[in-house]
Design an enzyme around this catalytic site. Structure first.
Site, short mmCIF file in Angstrom:
data_model
loop_
_atom_site.label_atom_id
_atom_site.label_comp_id
_atom_site.label_asym_id
_atom_site.label_seq_id
_atom_site.Cartn_x
_atom_site.Cartn_y
_atom_site.Cartn_z
N GLU A 138 0.84 -1.19 0.00
CA GLU A 138 0.00 0.00 0.00
C GLU A 138 0.88 1.25 0.00
OE1 GLU A 138 -2.51 3.13 0.40
OE2 GLU A 138 -3.03 1.12 -0.28
N ARG A 141 -17.65 3.18 4.90
CA ARG A 141 -16.52 2.64 4.14
C ARG A 141 -15.35 2.26 5.07
NH1 ARG A 141 -14.89 2.61 -1.20
NH2 ARG A 141 -16.84 3.61 -1.80
N TYR A 200 -28.96 7.27 3.75
CA TYR A 200 -29.23 6.00 4.40
C TYR A 200 -28.42 5.92 5.70
CZ TYR A 200 -25.06 4.91 1.53
OH TYR A 200 -23.84 4.93 0.90
N ASP A 210 -11.59 -0.70 -9.01
CA ASP A 210 -11.52 0.53 -9.79
C ASP A 210 -10.35 0.55 -10.76
OD1 ASP A 210 -13.79 1.59 -8.72
OD2 ASP A 210 -12.79 3.02 -7.39
#
Length: 402
Positions: free
Chosen positions: A34, A108, A222, A308
């Protein structure tokens, strides 16, 4: 005892962690790299349809999901102008019975966190932060990955039998595999905010998924964290600031309120309440790519793309994170094939994923046209929603999975 094959994974977001978990459960040794200094996730809420919850359950994450997610009972679609409900769809137990898993909403960061904890418990997984992809090279029998270590740590060369590029919209792995083609601006701007429901007036709190549809705009909200938070996303047509990094996000509230000036009072009340709770609107220009054109856009040799990096999509089907998780589940099936070389395993992965991803990308774009419709198309949309209701909102081909 046969030595585990090694898979290299670029990117430690939701897709990369899902790929690491799937690879480990397929019997591979995973090394994940990462770029950021820490494993963190920015953003707001994520909707997880039954097609996404099922892989999480298969990975043994049902209890972890249950602890942090919300499972709304209802989806409501309303007119942004009049406020009247155009259609509704039962979620909760109803959708779980139809598709074998519930519909969930989750922050998330919470989704990223539960995947990270699951990966950390897997044997044979190494996680490395502060490593930026420089280049990769395919060789007979493997792939070499060169990384730059943060803080002047120099270059690092690592090798494995396969490489997964899960390094996002600006993927370095994709750029080398398919060529430098930047993601394209969609002409849509997303304003996102997360607020504590306890700080909102009672009339604005909600435990349902609600979508407000208007000309050239829509708003979705939501609950998150079992109802503690409310995620609010407003999307309108517009061009992004030239320098988003220098953009004053404090101006977003006034800009958004102006864009929604002709909408109904309840929707305007919600948008105005967000800054009053101390939360701010963050502006995100939406970018995408054309739908995947074939398996060659998802894998080549011993290198494959996921999430993505392979298929960024507009949010009008709420499946961006979902398709990355589906990718990882399919990757697990491919990597588990015994007696098959890595290049063939990744080829199978791409063959089994590209058409579904392309369909979701295309349908997401189409939904954006419908959500933001004006004139006769808007009238036809509203009439169809009123006539067909839940039958129009349900998406069996999506929720049943590939």
């Amino acid at each position: 005892m046969q030595q585990r094959q090694r898979i290299l994974i670029a990117g430690g977001g939701i897709g990369g962690l899902a790929a690491a978990l799937a690879s480990a459960q397929a019997g591979w040794q995973a090394r994940l790299y990462e770029r950021a200094a820490d494993f963190t996730e920015v953003g707001a809420g994520v909707q997880l349809g039954p097609n996404v919850v099922r892989p999480l359950q298969a990975w043994g994450l049902q209890d972890a999901l249950q602890a942090v997610a919300t499972f709304p009972e209802q989806l409501a679609v309303r007119s942004a102008h009049s406020g009247r409900q155009l259609a509704g769809m039962r979620l909760g137990r109803s959708i779980a019975e139809r598709y074998g898993a519930p519909y969930a909403t989750i922050h998330r960061a919470d989704l990223h966190g539960l995947l990270l904890r699951a990966v950390q418990q897997q044997p044979g997984v190494e996680l490395h932060t502060g490593h930026t992809v420089v280049q990769h090279r395919q060789e007979p029998g493997g792939v070499a990955l060169q990384l730059e270590r943060a803080g002047g740590g120099g270059l690092l060369d690592v090798a494995g039998e396969a490489l997964i590029g899960a390094d996002g919209l600006r993927s370095r792995v994709r750029a080398q595999l398919l060529g430098e083609t930047p993601a394209r601006p969609s002409g849509h701007l997303a304003y996102r905010a997360v607020v504590r429901q306890s700080e909102l007036p009672a009339a604005l709190r909600s435990m349902h998924v609600t979508a407000w549809l208007g000309p050239r705009l829509h708003v979705v909200h939501y609950p998150l964290r079992r109802g503690e938070l409310l995620n609010v996303i407003a999307i309108r047509h517009g061009q992004a600031p030239a320098d988003l990094d220098a953009w004053d996000h404090g101006a977003n509230a006034a800009e958004l309120e102006d864009a929604l000036a002709r909408t109904c009072a309840p929707l305007q009340d919600l948008v105005r309440a967000v800054p009053q709770t101390g939360s701010g609107w963050r502006l995100w220009p939406l970018l995408d790519r054309p739908p995947v054109a074939g398996p060659h856009e998802m894998a080549g040799g011993r290198v494959a793309l996921l999430g993505d990096a392979a298929h960024p999509m507009r949010p009008y089907l709420a499946q961006g994170a979902g398709m990355a998780i589906e990718d990882a589940a399919e990757l697990q099936q491919a990597l588990a094939l015994a007696g098959t070389e890595a290049a063939q395993q990744l080829r199978r992965y791409a063959l089994n994923r590209w058409q579904r991803n392309a369909r979701v990308q295309s349908r997401s774009r189409r939904n954006g046209l419908i959500f933001h419709a004006r004139g006769p198309l808007r009238w036809g949309r509203d009439a169809a929603l009123g006539l067909f209701g839940e039958r129009l909102l349900d998406v069996p081909w999506l929720y049943r999975g590939s």
